[in-house]
Design an enzyme around this catalytic site. Structure first.
Site, PDB file in Angstrom:
ATOM      1  N   GLY A 266      23.951  53.009  64.960  1.00 25.80           N
ATOM      2  CA  GLY A 266      24.910  53.984  64.459  1.00 25.80           C
ATOM      3  C   GLY A 266      24.331  55.036  63.536  1.00 25.80           C
ATOM      4  O   GLY A 266      23.227  55.553  63.736  1.00 25.80           O
ATOM      5  N   ILE A 267      25.085  55.370  62.495  1.00 25.28           N
ATOM      6  CA  ILE A 267      24.701  56.428  61.570  1.00 25.28           C
ATOM      7  C   ILE A 267      23.398  56.084  60.860  1.00 25.28           C
ATOM      8  O   ILE A 267      22.524  56.935  60.692  1.00 25.28           O
ATOM      9  CB  ILE A 267      25.824  56.682  60.541  1.00 25.28           C
TER      10      ILE A 267
ATOM     11  N   ARG B  30      19.319  42.939  59.080  1.00 23.07           N
ATOM     12  CA  ARG B  30      19.171  41.482  59.054  1.00 23.07           C
ATOM     13  C   ARG B  30      18.264  40.961  60.150  1.00 23.07           C
ATOM     14  O   ARG B  30      17.639  39.925  60.002  1.00 23.07           O
ATOM     15  CB  ARG B  30      20.554  40.814  59.211  1.00 23.07           C
TER      16      ARG B  30
ATOM     17  N   GLY C 253      28.046  48.356  56.890  1.00 23.83           N
ATOM     18  CA  GLY C 253      29.430  47.943  56.696  1.00 23.83           C
ATOM     19  C   GLY C 253      30.022  47.396  57.979  1.00 23.83           C
ATOM     20  O   GLY C 253      29.374  47.385  59.029  1.00 23.83           O
TER      21      GLY C 253
ATOM     22  N   TYR D 245      40.015  47.192  55.763  1.00 24.58           N
ATOM     23  CA  TYR D 245      38.990  48.234  55.821  1.00 24.58           C
ATOM     24  C   TYR D 245      39.262  49.315  54.779  1.00 24.58           C
ATOM     25  O   TYR D 245      38.352  49.727  54.040  1.00 24.58           O
ATOM     26  CB  TYR D 245      38.964  48.843  57.223  1.00 24.58           C
TER      27      TYR D 245
ATOM     28  N   LYS E 190      36.933  50.444  51.453  1.00 28.91           N
ATOM     29  CA  LYS E 190      36.400  51.796  51.308  1.00 28.91           C
ATOM     30  C   LYS E 190      36.991  52.504  50.085  1.00 28.91           C
ATOM     31  O   LYS E 190      36.302  53.319  49.447  1.00 28.91           O
ATOM     32  CB  LYS E 190      36.657  52.604  52.571  1.00 28.91           C
TER      33      LYS E 190
END
Length: 242
Positions: A12-13, A33, A78, A140, A144
């Protein structure tokens, strides 16, 4: 050579940020991980691998505590899970999300803040979801929203050390995590676009980096609606569940 540490760099990002910063000549510390996953994702990228589970405080402090000084730390890792039935609230799910997104971030900050150089920067990747409450997003959104307040408070306490703090608030980005969503994602952008927006905002020292502009603007405008009207609208919105 400037240095950056990125958590969640296996996909992802985070992965795109690692690729782009390495291409720009930064020393990149890519965290995750799973060694094999990181190695496969970052094949051909000049990056140092840093392996730990951020929910394991002892391991996280030990591994990150061995890092050299850094110019930039991006805490991006996350997870996301949804509460499908609020009447039968899933406390275990709520705890999982809070533990990963909020407590895991704190575990990383504990050893890293003292390793950010004067004039350096810490970036916390939150979400644009915190502009207004959304259905099924209790866990979620709460995690955040915690990062929102954490970033603003840290900015005050770290200013005397000349460490800047940026809160990144993406909209929908096309990643393996968002591909699991079972609802429309307006304004979804690519990880390349997200990385560009983040890197540009950080290079300019912005305290808040929200994107894409049109989606964030729409959320901000909707957040100004009277609470009762927003509740009425969400009651008439179909809810997809898996």
């Amino acid at each position: 050579m400037r240095s950056v540490l990125i958590t969640g760099a296996g996909s992802g990002i985070g992965l795109q940020l690692a690729r782009d910063y390495a291409a720009d000549g930064w020393r990149v510390v890519a965290c995750g991980r799973d060694r094999s996953r990181l190695e496969q994702a970052l094949e051909g990228v000049e990056a140092e691998l840093c392996l730990f589970d951020m929910e394991n405080r002892e391991q996280t402090v030990r591994v990150l505590g061995a890092q050299a000084e850094l110019d930039l730390v991006i805490l991006n890792a996350g997870s996301c899970e949804y509460i499908d039935d609020a009447l039968h609230f899933d406390a275990a799910l709520f705890e999982r999300v809070i533990r990963t997104n909020l407590i895991g971030t704190a575990n990383c900050m504990a050893p890293l803040l003292a390793r950010i150089k004067r004039g350096g920067r810490l970036a916390l990747v939150g979400s644009s979801v915190t502009w207004l409450p959304l259905p099924r997003a209790e866990a979620y959104g709460a995690s955040k929203a915690g990062l929102d307040y954490l970033a603003r408070s840290l900015a005050l306490d770290l200013s005397h050390r000349r460490i800047g703090v940026s809160l990144v608030r993406p909209g929908f980005v096309d990643t393996p995590l968002t591909r699991k969503n079972d609802f429309p994602m307006p304004g979804r952008i690519s990880v390349q676009q997200a990385s560009h927006a983040i890197r540009r905002g950080l290079s300019r020292g912005r305290a808040e980096i929200g994107f894409p502009f049109g989606f964030v603007l729409a959320l901000r405008l909707l957040s100004w609606l009277p609470r009762g009207l927003w509740l009425w609208l969400t009651r008439r919105t179909p809810r997809s569940t898996t």
